[in-house]
Design a protein around this motif. Structure first.
Motif, PDB file in Angstrom:
ATOM      1  N   VAL A 242      -2.804  20.480  29.886  1.00 18.06           N
ATOM      2  CA  VAL A 242      -1.771  21.038  29.781  1.00 18.06           C
ATOM      3  C   VAL A 242      -1.808  22.111  31.277  1.00 18.06           C
ATOM      4  N   PHE A 243      -0.882  22.475  32.117  1.00 18.37           N
ATOM      5  CA  PHE A 243      -0.848  23.076  32.831  1.00 18.37           C
ATOM      6  C   PHE A 243       0.096  24.127  32.633  1.00 18.37           C
ATOM      7  N   LEU A 244      -0.379  25.449  33.255  1.00 23.37           N
ATOM      8  CA  LEU A 244       1.271  26.888  33.031  1.00 23.37           C
ATOM      9  C   LEU A 244       1.129  27.469  34.072  1.00 23.37           C
ATOM     10  N   LEU A 245       2.370  26.921  34.909  1.00 22.25           N
ATOM     11  CA  LEU A 245       2.796  27.762  36.068  1.00 22.25           C
ATOM     12  C   LEU A 245       3.748  29.054  35.969  1.00 22.25           C
TER      13      LEU A 245
ATOM     14  N   VAL B  19       3.796  13.274  34.347  1.00 17.57           N
ATOM     15  CA  VAL B  19       3.391  14.538  34.143  1.00 17.57           C
ATOM     16  C   VAL B  19       5.379  15.435  33.684  1.00 17.57           C
ATOM     17  N   GLU B  20       4.978  15.564  32.151  1.00 26.04           N
ATOM     18  CA  GLU B  20       5.887  15.956  32.414  1.00 26.04           C
ATOM     19  C   GLU B  20       6.575  17.850  32.828  1.00 26.04           C
ATOM     20  N   VAL B  21       7.467  17.633  33.519  1.00 24.56           N
ATOM     21  CA  VAL B  21       7.657  19.474  33.891  1.00 24.56           C
ATOM     22  C   VAL B  21       8.741  19.296  33.043  1.00 24.56           C
ATOM     23  N   ARG B  22       8.086  20.887  31.919  1.00 21.99           N
ATOM     24  CA  ARG B  22       9.669  21.444  31.151  1.00 21.99           C
ATOM     25  C   ARG B  22       9.121  23.120  30.920  1.00 21.99           C
TER      26      ARG B  22
ATOM     27  N   LEU C 138       2.826  21.807  32.753  1.00 20.88           N
ATOM     28  CA  LEU C 138       3.252  20.467  33.294  1.00 20.88           C
ATOM     29  C   LEU C 138       2.196  19.475  31.914  1.00 20.88           C
ATOM     30  N   LEU C 139       3.305  18.993  31.789  1.00 18.13           N
ATOM     31  CA  LEU C 139       2.096  18.327  29.939  1.00 18.13           C
ATOM     32  C   LEU C 139       1.847  16.874  31.025  1.00 18.13           C
ATOM     33  N   MET C 140       0.601  16.353  30.433  1.00 16.26           N
ATOM     34  CA  MET C 140      -0.310  15.113  31.578  1.00 16.26           C
ATOM     35  C   MET C 140      -0.658  14.369  30.340  1.00 16.26           C
ATOM     36  N   HIS C 141       0.313  12.873  30.090  1.00 16.99           N
ATOM     37  CA  HIS C 141       0.645  12.416  29.652  1.00 16.99           C
ATOM     38  C   HIS C 141       0.074  11.314  30.062  1.00 16.99           C
ATOM     39  N   HIS C 142      -1.240   9.856  28.787  1.00 15.96           N
ATOM     40  CA  HIS C 142      -1.765   9.264  29.453  1.00 15.96           C
ATOM     41  C   HIS C 142      -2.631   8.630  28.272  1.00 15.96           C
ATOM     42  N   GLN C 143      -2.670   6.871  28.949  1.00 15.01           N
ATOM     43  CA  GLN C 143      -3.464   6.260  28.248  1.00 15.01           C
ATOM     44  C   GLN C 143      -4.805   6.666  27.689  1.00 15.01           C
ATOM     45  N   GLU C 144      -4.981   6.887  26.529  1.00 12.56           N
ATOM     46  CA  GLU C 144      -6.442   7.377  26.477  1.00 12.56           C
ATOM     47  C   GLU C 144      -7.349   5.677  26.261  1.00 12.56           C
TER      48      GLU C 144
ATOM     49  N   GLY D  11       3.878  16.786  41.196  1.00 11.23           N
ATOM     50  CA  GLY D  11       3.627  16.044  41.664  1.00 11.23           C
ATOM     51  C   GLY D  11       2.162  15.696  42.819  1.00 11.23           C
ATOM     52  N   LYS D  12       1.980  16.759  42.989  1.00 10.21           N
ATOM     53  CA  LYS D  12       0.338  16.782  43.563  1.00 10.21           C
ATOM     54  C   LYS D  12      -0.837  16.694  42.228  1.00 10.21           C
ATOM     55  N   CYS D  13      -0.649  16.647  40.874  1.00  7.81           N
ATOM     56  CA  CYS D  13      -1.727  16.192  39.537  1.00  7.81           C
ATOM     57  C   CYS D  13      -2.369  14.902  40.117  1.00  7.81           C
ATOM     58  N   PRO D  14      -3.598  15.532  39.958  1.00  7.48           N
ATOM     59  CA  PRO D  14      -4.437  13.862  39.943  1.00  7.48           C
ATOM     60  C   PRO D  14      -3.495  12.797  38.358  1.00  7.48           C
ATOM     61  N   GLY D  15      -3.312  14.128  37.839  1.00  6.98           N
ATOM     62  CA  GLY D  15      -3.139  12.908  36.283  1.00  6.98           C
ATOM     63  C   GLY D  15      -2.074  11.939  36.710  1.00  6.98           C
ATOM     64  N   ALA D  16      -1.319  12.250  37.761  1.00  4.92           N
ATOM     65  CA  ALA D  16       0.507  11.341  37.910  1.00  4.92           C
ATOM     66  C   ALA D  16       0.028  10.215  38.775  1.00  4.92           C
TER      67      ALA D  16
END
Length: 123
Positions: free
Chosen positions: A81-84, A107-110, A5-11, A97-102
């Motif tokens: 990054v969260f690795l699951l 949140v990119e799921v790869r 789970l790759l979290m992207h956001h504006q810094e 979908g439960k990640c606060p960063g969303a």
């Protein structure tokens, strides 16, 4: 199957977020990480430093090139990054979908293609 789970956001800029907002985000990510851990799906999680601390390394035409800063300038940056380890994409999407960063970013799921574990590569 492993998913990142790759979290992207504006810094945010310096001082743009209040200490209260930062504390609330830390609390929310703590709750999220504990839920992942208690569900037995969390392998690891990392929050990255801002991109200003990035060093980019390339090796082209026999020459090593090291430069400060990210390779590409974008509005959003990889923040963590969260690795699951979950059964399937549906489970990974559910956790994303439960990640606060969303709530403020993407949140990119790869799927993970290969992993280096215990001295060898696995698929």
């Amino acid at each position: 199957m492993r998913y990142a789970l790759l979290m992207h956001h504006q810094e945010p800029g310096d001082g743009e977020l209040s200490p209260e907002v930062i504390a609330e985000a830390q609390r929310a990510f703590g709750v999220y990480a504990r839920a992942l851990s208690e569900a037995g799906v969390l392998i690891s999680a990392d929050v990255l430093q801002p991109t200003e601390g990035t060093t980019t390394v390339t090796h082209r035409d026999g020459a090593l090139r090291v430069q400060d800063g990210p390779f590409a300038e974008t509005k959003e940056a990889l923040a963590g990054v969260f690795l699951l380890e979950v059964p399937d994409l549906d489970a990974a999407v559910s956790w994303a979908g439960k990640c606060p960063g969303a709530q403020w970013g993407t949140v990119e799921v790869r799927p993970v293609a290969t992993s280096y574990l215990d001295g060898g590569w696995t698929s």
